[in-house]
Every structure is written in C-alpha cells, then in structure tokens.
Design an enzyme around this catalytic site. Structure first.
Site, PDB file in Angstrom:
ATOM      1  N   GLU A 436     -80.915-109.253  56.996  1.00  8.24           N
ATOM      2  CA  GLU A 436     -80.882-109.531  58.444  1.00  8.24           C
ATOM      3  C   GLU A 436     -81.297-110.956  58.773  1.00  8.24           C
ATOM      4  O   GLU A 436     -81.925-111.209  59.799  1.00  8.24           O
ATOM      5  CB  GLU A 436     -81.781-108.547  59.213  1.00  8.24           C
ATOM      6  CG  GLU A 436     -81.017-107.491  59.907  1.00  8.24           C
ATOM      7  CD  GLU A 436     -79.671-107.971  60.371  1.00  8.24           C
ATOM      8  OE1 GLU A 436     -78.686-107.435  59.847  1.00  8.24           O
ATOM      9  OE2 GLU A 436     -79.557-108.867  61.216  1.00  8.24           O
TER      10      GLU A 436
HETATM   11  C1  LIG Z   1     -80.272-104.405  49.827  1.00  5.93           C
HETATM   12  C2  LIG Z   1     -79.497-105.290  50.722  1.00  5.93           C
HETATM   13  C3  LIG Z   1     -78.896-104.763  51.852  1.00  5.93           C
HETATM   14  C4  LIG Z   1     -78.142-105.588  52.689  1.00  5.93           C
HETATM   15  N1  LIG Z   1     -77.462-105.055  53.755  1.00  5.93           N
HETATM   16  C5  LIG Z   1     -76.528-105.809  54.392  1.00  5.93           C
HETATM   17  C6  LIG Z   1     -75.629-105.221  55.342  1.00  5.93           C
HETATM   18  O1  LIG Z   1     -75.721-104.044  55.677  1.00  5.93           O
HETATM   19  N2  LIG Z   1     -74.650-105.997  55.879  1.00  5.93           N
HETATM   20  C7  LIG Z   1     -74.514-107.314  55.547  1.00  5.93           C
HETATM   21  O2  LIG Z   1     -73.591-107.953  56.046  1.00  5.93           O
HETATM   22  N3  LIG Z   1     -75.363-107.914  54.673  1.00  5.93           N
HETATM   23  C8  LIG Z   1     -76.351-107.190  54.084  1.00  5.93           C
HETATM   24  N4  LIG Z   1     -77.190-107.781  53.171  1.00  5.93           N
HETATM   25  C9  LIG Z   1     -77.069-109.195  52.926  1.00  5.93           C
HETATM   26  C10 LIG Z   1     -78.267-109.997  53.420  1.00  5.93           C
HETATM   27  O3  LIG Z   1     -78.277-110.035  54.832  1.00  5.93           O
HETATM   28  C11 LIG Z   1     -78.204-111.374  52.770  1.00  5.93           C
HETATM   29  O4  LIG Z   1     -78.536-111.181  51.404  1.00  5.93           O
HETATM   30  C12 LIG Z   1     -79.132-112.366  53.401  1.00  5.93           C
HETATM   31  O5  LIG Z   1     -78.716-112.659  54.707  1.00  5.93           O
HETATM   32  C13 LIG Z   1     -79.213-113.671  52.622  1.00  5.93           C
HETATM   33  O6  LIG Z   1     -77.952-114.114  52.202  1.00  5.93           O
HETATM   34  P1  LIG Z   1     -77.714-114.475  50.660  1.00  5.93           P
HETATM   35  O7  LIG Z   1     -78.185-113.328  49.848  1.00  5.93           O
HETATM   36  O8  LIG Z   1     -76.311-114.893  50.466  1.00  5.93           O
HETATM   37  O9  LIG Z   1     -78.673-115.688  50.399  1.00  5.93           O
HETATM   38  P2  LIG Z   1     -78.326-117.231  50.670  1.00  5.93           P
HETATM   39  O10 LIG Z   1     -77.718-117.377  52.013  1.00  5.93           O
HETATM   40  O11 LIG Z   1     -77.581-117.743  49.510  1.00  5.93           O
HETATM   41  O12 LIG Z   1     -79.784-117.873  50.712  1.00  5.93           O
HETATM   42  C14 LIG Z   1     -80.518-118.173  49.513  1.00  5.93           C
HETATM   43  C15 LIG Z   1     -81.850-118.793  49.916  1.00  5.93           C
HETATM   44  O13 LIG Z   1     -81.594-120.018  50.618  1.00  5.93           O
HETATM   45  C16 LIG Z   1     -82.280-120.029  51.845  1.00  5.93           C
HETATM   46  N5  LIG Z   1     -81.510-120.755  52.856  1.00  5.93           N
HETATM   47  C17 LIG Z   1     -80.197-120.672  53.129  1.00  5.93           C
HETATM   48  N6  LIG Z   1     -79.879-121.499  54.127  1.00  5.93           N
HETATM   49  C18 LIG Z   1     -81.009-122.108  54.518  1.00  5.93           C
HETATM   50  C19 LIG Z   1     -81.343-123.062  55.513  1.00  5.93           C
HETATM   51  N7  LIG Z   1     -80.429-123.540  56.355  1.00  5.93           N
HETATM   52  N8  LIG Z   1     -82.623-123.457  55.608  1.00  5.93           N
HETATM   53  C20 LIG Z   1     -83.560-122.974  54.781  1.00  5.93           C
HETATM   54  N9  LIG Z   1     -83.314-122.075  53.826  1.00  5.93           N
HETATM   55  C21 LIG Z   1     -82.046-121.642  53.692  1.00  5.93           C
HETATM   56  C22 LIG Z   1     -82.432-118.559  52.230  1.00  5.93           C
HETATM   57  O14 LIG Z   1     -83.495-118.366  53.139  1.00  5.93           O
HETATM   58  C23 LIG Z   1     -82.669-117.926  50.863  1.00  5.93           C
HETATM   59  O15 LIG Z   1     -84.021-118.020  50.538  1.00  5.93           O
HETATM   60  C24 LIG Z   1     -78.012-106.970  52.378  1.00  5.93           C
HETATM   61  C25 LIG Z   1     -78.660-107.502  51.247  1.00  5.93           C
HETATM   62  C26 LIG Z   1     -79.365-106.680  50.419  1.00  5.93           C
HETATM   63  C27 LIG Z   1     -79.994-107.280  49.182  1.00  5.93           C
END
Ligand SMILES: Cc1cc2nc3c(=O)[nH]c(=O)nc-3n(C[C@H](O)[C@H](O)[C@H](O)COP(=O)(O)OP(=O)(O)OC[C@H]3O[C@@H](n4cnc5c(N)ncnc54)[C@H](O)[C@@H]3O)c2cc1C
Length: 591
Positions: A436
């Site tokens: 989220e």
């Molecule tokens: C168990 C689980 C359930 C989930 N359920 C859903 C769901 O129902 N629907 C859905 O659509 N998604 C879902 N997600 C996805 C989840 O919302 C994302 O994993 C999350 O938003 C982060 O995206 P990412 O994993 O691609 O990380 P990334 O976007 O690759 O981020 C990696 C790191 O970089 C940091 N970062 C990125 N951009 C910035 C910035 N501008 N400034 C500072 N730091 C930054 C982040 O904070 C993080 O620490 C789920 C994930 C999991 C693991």
C-alpha cells in the site's frame, strides 16, 4: 471491547457526531456495543482458530485449472461471515447494506485483524473495491457489482503492481484495447495481488489499472477497469469465465493464508471506471481505504501480541525481582516484575491504545466526509483525514512491528519457536510496512504533498486542535504532564516544518532525507494529542469518584507514553536536521 467503548463513547462521543447525520441519527451506544459484542465472538470463535493452521497450511494453486484452495476452514469461516451479515455492516442500504456507521466496521476489522490478518484480507480488500465502484462506477457497474459485493457473495481485489512497476505506477504496461461494444480487452501481467484468486466466493471482482493505446506516458496515462473473474450476464447471473487467471502464488514471509497471486490478463473483458487516463482518481478511493485498512491491520496485531505477552509475563517465572522476592511461595518471580519486561508490554499497550484512538477518529472523519449535511464539514473532514492517512498507515505499522517484536521478546526463546504464535505476529506485521505504498512513500506523501504542498494549512488545522486542548487544560496542574509536551512539540513542529520547507526549496533531496523522521514526529504529535485527551477523561472520572481501575490504568499508560516513547521526537528532529548531505555525499561509501 472496553477500550473501544472508551474511545468511541467517552472520548470522541461518536453518537453525538452521528446526530447531525440523518442516516445515523438513531444509532445509539447500545446498538454499537451489541454489534461489537457479536463481532468479538465472530473474531475469537470463528476466524482466530484458523490463524495458526492457516499460516502452516498456506494456499495451494492447481496449475491446470488456475484455481486456488485456501487453508482448511477458511471457506467455511467466510460463509459464516457472509451469512452473519458482517460483510454488509457499513455498506449503503441502497445496495443491501446495513448502513451502520463506519466506526462499527473499523472496530470489527480491528478484532478480525487481531484474530487472523491473512483471512481478514479476503473480505477487507472487497471494501476498497466497493468504495471505488460506489464513488466512480457507472449506474450499470453499480447495479452489476455492488449488491453482490455488499453481501460478500463476491469479493474484490486491487491490481496495480507489475513485475517492473511497484512504487512507480507510471511505468505500467498492461494494455486495454477498446472494443466496438464499449468494453475493453485487457492484456498484461500483474504480481503480488492479495486475495487475487481463492475458493471462498463465487466471483472475484478485480479493479485493474491499465493503459489505453493512445495514452500519454507516465501516471497521466493510466485508466481503471473493472474485470470480473466470471463475466456477468445482463440479468445478473454468472456468465463465461473471463480471461483473467492466477499464474502463480508467491512464497512469502507471512500472511500465508492469504493468496498473493500473479495475475495473467489474457484479453480479459473489462469496463472502464471513471474517465480515460484518470484511473488514479478511482484507484485513490481504494488506496486511501486500503491505507487506513493496513494501519488497522497493525493495530489488531499490536493488540493481540500485547494480550498474549501480558498473560505470559504473569505466568512465566524466572529470576527474582531486583527489589526482593515478590512471589515468595514460588521458586522465582513472574517475569512481569522486571522493569524491562514492563517496558516492552507498556510500549505495545501505549501504541495499541494511541493507535485505536487515532483509527477510530479517522473512521469518524471518513463518515463525516461522506455523510455530513454541511458541505464545509465534509470538506474539512476530508482534508483532515487526508493529512492523517499516511500517519495511520506508516506510524501504526512501524509501531506495530516494534510492538510485535517486543512482545515476542517477552516470551524469550518461546517467542522464537512456532508453538506460541508470537513469531507469526512478527512475520505478519512486516508486510504492513511495505504494501500500500511503503512507509517511506507514506512519509514523502505526508511531508512533500500534504504538509509542504499546501504550505502547512492542513497541519495548522491539526495544530488548532492541539492548541484548543492546551488552552482548555493549560491551567490544570494535573494535566500539565500531558499538556506541556504537546504544547512544546506543537510549537517546535511549526518551526521544524518551515525549516524543512526552506531547505527543500533549495534542494529537493532535503525533503527525502527528512521525511521518515518527520512522519514519526508528526505521529507523536497526533498520538500525544489523543493520549492527553484520554488522560483528561480518566482524570475527570477519577475526580468524580469513579473507582473503575480502567481509568487508573489509562493514566499510568499515558504517563509511560509521555515519559518513554514521546521523547524520541527530540532525537528524530535532530536526525532530520542532519540533512541530505550525509546521505547523498556517500558515493564512496556505497560504491
Ligand atoms: C504480500 C504482498 C501483498 C501485496 N498486495 C498487493 C495488492 O493487492 N495489489 C497490488 O497492486 N500490489 C500489492 N502488493 C505490492 C506492493 O504494494 C508493492 O510491493 C509496494 O508498493 C512496493 O513496490 P515494489 O515491491 O515494486 O518496490 P519498489 O517500488 O521497487 O521499491 C523498492 C524500495 O525503493 C523505495 N523507493 C521507491 N521509490 C522511492 C522514492 N521515490 N523515494 C524513496 N524511496 C523509494 C521503496 O520505498 C522500497 O524501499 C503486495 C506486495 C506484497 C509483498
């Protein structure tokens, strides 16, 4: 239950707030309490017994049929939930809902999250999808989906994330091609979709973000679609299987009972929700609901971890108290005599009770933003909730993880092994800081958009609430220990915010470098305000001769909070002021 009642009826006086809203004017204290009494039975007797077994068993995907089997008992528990009318509790009566105030749903969900977060996510996600369709859906979409989602016969999901695109939704690739009949054919791959496939409901209604062929690049080219697992016939009956499948399930750290699905869209038929390229408007309704919901997940976990650790600390005997034996009839004292065990328990209790006050306050704001007859109250409530949403999401989930590990620590080695259930709380709590929008992203939303983006106007409105309480109680000596800290922090935060604003104008990295610390400072201002209000009620009751130990407990916890947790604000402001250079001039260190 007692603490929920205290916040609702003695601190926030929610039924007084409801009197101005015609649809809730008749909702009284007894009705709310009676419903929550039953909710407690559902959570403790139906979903809680499946928490540990669901964690062990997990979900299974049949790769031939793409169907997912949830852990034993999940399906039956969901039927009990639907049959009991719980899904419809706060939904719109126009679509078959019971129309109870959102605060009742808030408390139901806190209990269900305490009992079984993984199970609770199946009905929980439906609420967000429901809210999005309710606000932005066409009359046809509402007629097709809302009745069944209200009853709980169909569940919902939110499909945003793709393998290469998580935080940055502008990178999205899933395509939506317009068809002659006004529908769209949607093709792409989504990952990490919670409750994305399961056997608990007849149909799953996915809300999917995708791009139209002529969409501009980035986030301004993203549209929202509703894509059912089974197409729905014109007469409302279920039709053919749609081209949206579960291609795999993630193996993960916690919430094993919830299916985290890879979703393949292969020319799936969907209809657009809202306007072309404005998909984020509809999705934000769902995301905001989900952010409050995720804060509530950690609130539930904090409470259950605390209750378990408290019982254990009274029972487990190890070593003697530093000030001499307390349980003289036993070979050692219960570990609750040790100061640091008490610190860990009280940290969890203070975070749970502060979080509960904030979460319940948030649900009243949400109610007023929808249903108050006065447009200005609706707007003000919406703005306040918008400010508080990243705090609910990130502060409650960071605190929840800390509280869960501390409560695990209370169990010593027994907290690390599976038998006592504490390691599951820690594993389950971890995801709440990530999905989220990670907590870093929440902090950027708070400082960058909600505070600096509107020149601190919304923050000043919260400051006014603090100021009014300081004014009211400033001369009451008994309240000084609760009022002085928030009065001081209220002044400090204004200066601190202006300082960050100036630095941020010269170098945007200054905002990114300070945001996480800033959110915790703001979180403590909010918690401090609610703790002071709770202490105020407790002091008044005690002064009036009320001997209920609940009020003494409340004051003791408030004192602990202000003495041991709130003061981290000084360190946080200091580390925030260290600025961006110590982070950004580190290429050699991070080479
Ligand atoms: C168990 C689980 C359930 C989930 N359920 C859903 C769901 O129902 N629907 C859905 O659509 N998604 C879902 N997600 C996805 C989840 O919302 C994302 O994993 C999350 O938003 C982060 O995206 P990412 O994993 O691609 O990380 P990334 O976007 O690759 O981020 C990696 C790191 O970089 C940091 N970062 C990125 N951009 C910035 C910035 N501008 N400034 C500072 N730091 C930054 C982040 O904070 C993080 O620490 C789920 C994930 C999991 C693991």
């Amino acid at each position: 239950m007692r603490d929920m009642q205290f916040v609702m009826h003695e601190v926030l006086h929610v039924t007084d707030e409801f009197k101005s809203m015609p649809q809730h004017a008749d909702t009284d204290v007894d009705t709310i309490n009676a419903v929550l009494e039953e909710a407690g039975k559902f959570a403790s007797q139906v979903s809680y017994p499946l928490n540990s077994s669901g964690d062990t068993e997990g979900c299974k995907l049949n790769r031939d049929t793409h169907e997912v089997t949830t852990p034993t008992g999940f399906k039956e528990a969901y039927k009990t939930y639907v049959d009991g009318g719980w899904a419809a509790l706060s939904c719109d009566p126009e679509y078959g809902g019971q129309g109870l105030p959102l605060v009742v749903n808030q408390c139901l969900y806190e209990m269900m999250n305490s009992a079984n977060q993984a199970w609770t996510m199946y009905p929980g996600l439906t609420h967000g999808a429901y809210a999005s369709l309710h606000t932005h859906g066409t009359p046809e979409q509402k007629a097709t989906y809302l009745h069944k989602m209200t009853s709980g016969e169909w569940t919902g999901t939110m499909c945003l994330t793709e393998p290469h695109c998580g935080t940055d939704l502008g990178l999205m690739r899933t395509k939506a091609e317009p068809q002659a009949d006004g529908t769209y054919k949607i093709t792409g791959n989504k990952i990490f979709i919670s409750a994305g496939e399961h056997d608990m409901a007849d149909n799953i209604i996915h809300l999917v973000l995708a791009r139209l062929p002529d969409a501009p690049p980035g986030i301004k080219g993203v549209s929202l679609f509703v894509v059912p697992k089974f197409n729905v016939n014109a007469d409302g009956t279920m039709g053919s299987r749609n081209g949206i499948y579960c291609g795999g399930l993630e193996h993960k750290m916690g919430i094993h009972g919830n299916a985290t699905a890879q979703i393949v869209l292969d020319g799936a038929v969907g209809t657009m929700v809202g306007q072309p390229n404005k998909g984020m408007q509809g999705m934000f309704v769902m995301m905001n609901a989900a952010r409050l919901g995720v804060g509530n997940q950690s609130l539930g976990l904090t409470e259950v971890a605390y209750q378990n650790a408290l019982a254990y600390a009274k029972d487990r005997i190890q070593m003697r108290s530093l000030t001499g034996p307390k349980a003289k009839d036993k070979p050692a004292d219960p570990i609750i005599v040790h100061p640091d065990v008490r610190r860990m328990l009280l940290t969890a209790k203070a975070y749970a009770e502060g979080g509960r006050a904030l979460a319940i306050y948030g649900s009243v704001l949400l109610e007023k933003s929808h249903n108050h007859p006065d447009a200005k109250v609706r707007k003000d409530s919406d703005e306040m909730l918008s400010l508080l949403t990243p705090i609910v999401k990130a502060f409650l989930t960071d605190n929840g993880y800390q509280a869960a590990t501390m409560c695990q620590q209370v169990f010593g080695g027994h907290g690390y092994i599976k038998e006592w259930g504490m390691e599951q709380h820690v594993r389950d709590a971890r995801i709440n800081m990530i999905y989220e929008g990670t907590n870093t992203i929440q902090s950027l939303d708070l400082l960058g958009r909600k505070v600096l983006g509107d020149n601190g106007v919304a923050l000043k409105k919260f400051g006014k609430l603090v100021g009014a309480l300081v004014q009211e109680e400033g001369v009451n000596e008994k309240m000084a220990e609760f009022i002085n800290p928030i009065a001081v922090l209220g002044e400090q935060i204004t200066k601190f915010t202006m300082e960050l604003g100036f630095k941020g104008m010269q170098n945007a990295d200054e905002v990114g470098a300070a945001a996480v610390d800033y959110l915790r400072v703001a979180g403590h201002l909010v918690f401090g305000y609610f703790w002071a209000r709770m202490a105020q009620v407790a002091l008044r009751e005690i002064a009036a001769g009320n001997t209920d130990p609940f009020y003494v407990a409340k004051l003791q916890t408030a004192r602990f909070y202000f003495a041991k947790l709130f003061p981290e604000t000084a360190t946080l402001m200091r580390t925030a002021r260290a600025g961006s250079k110590v982070l950004m001039d580190t290429d050699a260190a991070l080479a």
